[in-house]
Design a protein around this motif. Structure first.
Motif, PDB file in Angstrom:
ATOM      1  N   VAL A 117     -21.426  71.794  15.642  1.00 27.22           N
ATOM      2  CA  VAL A 117     -20.014  71.743  15.252  1.00 27.22           C
ATOM      3  C   VAL A 117     -19.392  70.411  15.666  1.00 27.22           C
ATOM      4  O   VAL A 117     -18.649  69.783  14.902  1.00 27.22           O
ATOM      5  CB  VAL A 117     -19.240  72.922  15.881  1.00 27.22           C
ATOM      6  N   ALA A 118     -19.702  69.956  16.895  1.00 26.54           N
ATOM      7  CA  ALA A 118     -19.124  68.688  17.353  1.00 26.54           C
ATOM      8  C   ALA A 118     -19.635  67.502  16.549  1.00 26.54           C
ATOM      9  O   ALA A 118     -18.915  66.515  16.358  1.00 26.54           O
ATOM     10  CB  ALA A 118     -19.430  68.491  18.835  1.00 26.54           C
ATOM     11  N   SER A 119     -20.868  67.589  16.054  1.00 26.81           N
ATOM     12  CA  SER A 119     -21.432  66.477  15.289  1.00 26.81           C
ATOM     13  C   SER A 119     -20.845  66.366  13.886  1.00 26.81           C
ATOM     14  O   SER A 119     -21.139  65.403  13.174  1.00 26.81           O
ATOM     15  CB  SER A 119     -22.954  66.635  15.183  1.00 26.81           C
ATOM     16  N   THR A 120     -20.031  67.333  13.484  1.00 23.74           N
ATOM     17  CA  THR A 120     -19.391  67.239  12.169  1.00 23.74           C
ATOM     18  C   THR A 120     -18.328  66.141  12.136  1.00 23.74           C
ATOM     19  O   THR A 120     -17.747  65.894  11.084  1.00 23.74           O
ATOM     20  CB  THR A 120     -18.728  68.577  11.789  1.00 23.74           C
ATOM     21  N   GLY A 121     -18.089  65.491  13.263  1.00 21.48           N
ATOM     22  CA  GLY A 121     -17.120  64.399  13.282  1.00 21.48           C
ATOM     23  C   GLY A 121     -17.457  63.313  12.283  1.00 21.48           C
ATOM     24  O   GLY A 121     -16.571  62.771  11.603  1.00 21.48           O
ATOM     25  N   GLU A 122     -18.750  62.980  12.162  1.00 24.80           N
ATOM     26  CA  GLU A 122     -19.124  61.937  11.208  1.00 24.80           C
ATOM     27  C   GLU A 122     -18.892  62.384   9.768  1.00 24.80           C
ATOM     28  O   GLU A 122     -18.564  61.563   8.906  1.00 24.80           O
ATOM     29  CB  GLU A 122     -20.582  61.533  11.417  1.00 24.80           C
TER      30      GLU A 122
END
Length: 524
Positions: A157-162
């Motif tokens: 979920v946190a890697s969806t920033g990109e």
């Protein structure tokens, strides 16, 4: 003599000490910081395709030479991964990430004043590339330390920033270029990336310190521990001197079947060993970079998977807009295709995290299925001939890319690869090995495009690399299982060597002595 050192704890700088992995706590703040670090690192790299045509026109260069900008950037980012690991272990994750943010912003701002493509190689390729490494890898490493059961889901979920960055940056930068030009747009991006420094300041280190029950020692013996040799079960007595070990200060170590003897019996003679605790034993030094992971066959196969799979990570995002333009699709619609790919990647990352969070499940096999489907998505691109066909391929590719890109580094912490204990060093070596593909991938695709005059060849090269990556990924679990069996066999052999060969009459002699002792007691 004991010396007590009291650490002065500051509320925002001291490490967080937990008795076990918290699966939350300050980890949520770290996840929030990782979201924005992802957006301002990989999000910008994947959105850089919007500058391709402008750079080709301004510098009068070919596709392959312009693609070397991102290629050098990705190479430096991955090649310097061991350096990032060493610096993080030496100075802490916080300072390293903050320094990386400064380097990223400096390189991008300087690139806006570049006069030729070589200046871009140095500013974005080398300076910003080093900053990307110092910012991304320590952040994902410390995030994995804050979570255990929820690690896959939180990281995904946190890697969806990109993904959100590509979705928002691609149209925004395209519109901004129409107003102020590509140079000032690049300058604005560099200033925005300076906020990575703020994200780095939130990365408080974590210390897992298990709580142990400390038992008070007798006041008359404050500096020593008494070990008494006694073993009631073996009864191998020699002239009424018992042989065995008993720790008098720890009753739990006395065998449960041993019965206390009456005081009227003759007192037994004991052999006592006194161990002084006047000085604490030296703590083992922590390795700044543990290369022992290179002896693990499962990690080697996983590293080769990352090496070939990297060929398919960046090139499609760089060439999707030129491919759409070659099919006669306008600038605005081309940007929408890239944004749709980013949104699909969000759902792919979240879906992969949710599936991998389920137990029991063999996560390495789920990753293999996703890699195979990602290869199919890359092969499908050349068959698209209009806007909606390209949009469908982009959505499918984005979803499958999200399932792989958001989980391939956190999977290093799984026991099927190296485990959480060696996660930091393994991540540095793993990303370092990826550097070769990061250097060769985009230029190779550019050379194929210049040679064939067809953007479809770039996607075929990415698909070939992804297929090879799937082959090596399928070997990870068998290699790990074989290594475990070999370690078990070695352990059994070592145990067999430690046990001495006893004489054949050992038990008979001991039983005879016990019988004689019993007859003596009966006569009394």
């Amino acid at each position: 003599s004991k010396m007590t050192v009291k650490a002065v704890k500051m509320p925002c700088t001291a490490p967080n000490v937990y008795p076990k992995v918290p699966d939350g706590g300050w980890g949520w703040t770290v996840a929030f910081a990782f979201f924005f670090v992802e957006a301002l690192t990989y999000g910008i790299i994947k959105s850089f395709g919007v500058f391709f045509n402008d750079l080709m026109e301004s510098f009068d260069e070919t596709n392959s030479r312009i693609s070397w900008i991102i290629s050098i950037c990705v190479f430096v980012q991955t090649f310097t991964a061991p350096l990032s690991t060493v610096l993080s272990n030496r100075f802490g994750h916080r300072l390293v990430v903050m320094a990386g943010g400064v380097l990223i912003s400096t390189g991008m701002v300087t690139a806006s004043f570049a006069r030729n493509v070589v200046d871009m190689y140095i500013t974005i390729g080398v300076i910003s590339g080093l900053g990307y490494c110092l910012s991304f890898l320590p952040t994902v490493t410390i995030l994995s330390q804050y979570f255990d059961k929820r690690r896959s889901l939180v990281t995904a979920v946190a890697s969806t920033g990109e993904c959100f960055a590509v979705f928002s940056f691609a149209p925004a930068i395209t519109a901004l270029k129409e107003q102020i030009g590509w140079r000032y747009s690049l300058l604005s991006v560099g200033v925005l990336q300076l906020s990575i420094v703020i994200c780095g300041s939130l990365l408080r280190p974590i210390v897992i310190k298990e709580q142990e029950e400390v038992k008070a020692q007798p006041p008359e013996e404050p500096t020593e521990t008494k070990y008494m040799l006694e073993n009631e079960q073996t009864r191998t007595s020699i002239e009424s001197i018992d042989s065995g070990v008993e720790i008098t200060t720890s009753p739990s170590n006395v065998p449960g079947k041993t019965k206390a003897e009456p005081k009227s019996e003759e007192p037994k003679e004991h052999v006592q060993i006194h161990v002084e605790h006047n000085s604490t034993p030296p703590e083992p030094k922590t390795k700044l970079l543990d290369f022992s992971v290179m002896r693990d066959y499962s990690f080697i196969c996983y590293a080769f998977f990352g090496l070939f799979a990297t060929l398919g990570f960046f090139a499609p995002s760089l060439y999707i807009i030129p491919l759409s333009r070659s099919l006669g699709i306008g600038k605005d619609h081309s940007a929408y295709i890239l944004s749709a790919m980013a949104i699909a990647e969000v759902f792919g990352r979240i879906s992969a995290g949710w599936v991998l969070n389920k137990k029991p499940i063999r996560k390495i096999y789920i990753e293999l299925i996703c890699v195979v489907l990602l290869s199919v998505a890359l092969v499908a691109f050349p068959f698209a001939s209009e806007f909606w066909g390209l949009m469908t391929c982009s959505i499918f590719f984005g979803f499958m890319l999200g399932t792989v890109a958001g989980t391939h580094i956190p999977l290093l912490a799984e026991d099927d690869v190296v485990g959480i204990a060696k996660m930091s060093s393994a991540a540095g070596v793993y990303v370092f090995i990826q550097s070769l593909a990061g250097l060769a991938g985009p230029p190779l695709a550019g050379v194929l495009v210049d040679t064939t005059q067809n953007y479809s060849s770039a996607f075929y090269s990415c698909a070939a690399g992804m297929v090879l990556g799937a082959v090596f990924l399928s070997l990870v679990r068998p290699c790990k299982a074989g290594l475990c069996r070999r370690q078990q066999q070695c352990a059994e052999q070592s145990v067999a060597e430690v046990v001495p060969d006893l004489p054949e009459d050992f038990i008979e002699m001991d039983i005879g002595k016990a019988e004689n002792s019993g007859k003596g007691c009966d006569s009394v």
